[in-house]
Write a protein that holds these residues in place. Sequence first.
Motif, short mmCIF file in Angstrom:
data_model
loop_
_atom_site.label_atom_id
_atom_site.label_comp_id
_atom_site.label_asym_id
_atom_site.label_seq_id
_atom_site.Cartn_x
_atom_site.Cartn_y
_atom_site.Cartn_z
N ILE A 40 -1.73 -4.11 -6.75
CA ILE A 40 -1.02 -3.50 -5.62
C ILE A 40 -1.42 -2.04 -5.47
N ALA A 41 -1.22 -1.26 -6.53
CA ALA A 41 -1.55 0.17 -6.49
C ALA A 41 -3.06 0.35 -6.55
N LEU A 57 -6.26 -1.16 0.73
CA LEU A 57 -5.34 -1.28 1.86
C LEU A 57 -3.90 -1.54 1.40
N SER A 58 -3.73 -2.33 0.35
CA SER A 58 -2.37 -2.69 -0.08
C SER A 58 -1.57 -1.46 -0.51
N ALA A 100 -6.58 4.52 5.92
CA ALA A 100 -6.07 4.19 4.59
C ALA A 100 -7.23 3.85 3.66
N ILE A 101 -8.20 3.08 4.16
CA ILE A 101 -9.36 2.72 3.35
C ILE A 101 -10.20 3.95 3.02
N ALA A 118 -5.61 7.73 -12.69
CA ALA A 118 -4.25 7.56 -12.16
C ALA A 118 -4.29 6.46 -11.10
N SER A 119 -3.15 6.15 -10.54
CA SER A 119 -3.07 5.19 -9.44
C SER A 119 -2.10 5.75 -8.40
N ILE A 120 -2.26 5.34 -7.15
CA ILE A 120 -1.42 5.85 -6.07
C ILE A 120 -0.90 4.72 -5.19
N VAL A 121 0.24 4.97 -4.55
CA VAL A 121 0.77 4.12 -3.49
C VAL A 121 1.33 5.04 -2.41
#
Length: 278
Positions: A40-41, A57-58, A100-101, A118-121
């Motif tokens: 997801i992230a 995209l997610s 977003a992409i 790291a990861s982002i949403v």
Amino acid sequence: MQYKFGGLAQRLIYWNVACFLVSLFFYDFAVGAFRFPNWIALSSDPLVFITNPWTLLSYAFFHDGFGHIFFNMIILNFSCTLFLTFFTQKQLLGLYVLSAIFAGMAFVAGYYFLNLSASIVGASAAIMAVLVATTTYSPLMNVRLLLIGNVKLWHITLVIVVIDLMQIRIENTGGHIAHLAGAFFGFLYIKFLENGTDWSKIVSNVSDFFVNLFTKSSSTPLKTVHKNYKKPETKSTSRIVVKDKTQQQIDEILDKISRSGYDCLSQEEKEFLFKAGK
């Protein structure tokens, strides 16, 4: 009813809220924070990113907390309302997806060269693209703010961009990199659009392909019926063919309204539908 007839801006908000409700399953009460899985992230780890490319995209539909999604949806509604003053809903969807992409790729590249992980949403990068695109096209538009009064649109956008620049080395560096990348993409989108290149058509063509793929079988019998009416070299046949073509165009317009709302129609289609209804 709001989802069906409210237009794409409303649907984007509903999609983000629905994803946020799903994300509640990933909330860790022990630490008091969300723990989004790698599917997801968007992760900055190249190995994770390559195996989960859809996260480009997610990540733009999930949020890390109620405050995060609340303020993002306010700005999204504000930005989309202004954007749709000048452009179409298909262009809005294309800009949201492509920005977003682009912002996700900028985040991955930036963290790779900074040797960070790291990861982002969050939808902030796509929202920034919509806001900056509108500002680039009409910077002097007057916007009335509560308790402040009328201000120029470029003043609002400048404040938000400056805040991102000031905080990029303080906290959430990856998020701010994505925000600025989204803003840059929004600027580029308008500049290329003014020169005749509409990047949003990439998304529109893909979405239209799948829509036509599922509606092709249902439209075939209608074409066969039209062929049965054709009788060459008679005036009555000519009138029937014209009538059938007019009705077919009306059906196509009504089908377009049911899919994307009345606002998606061009001015020519609106005038045709108005004349046909007389």
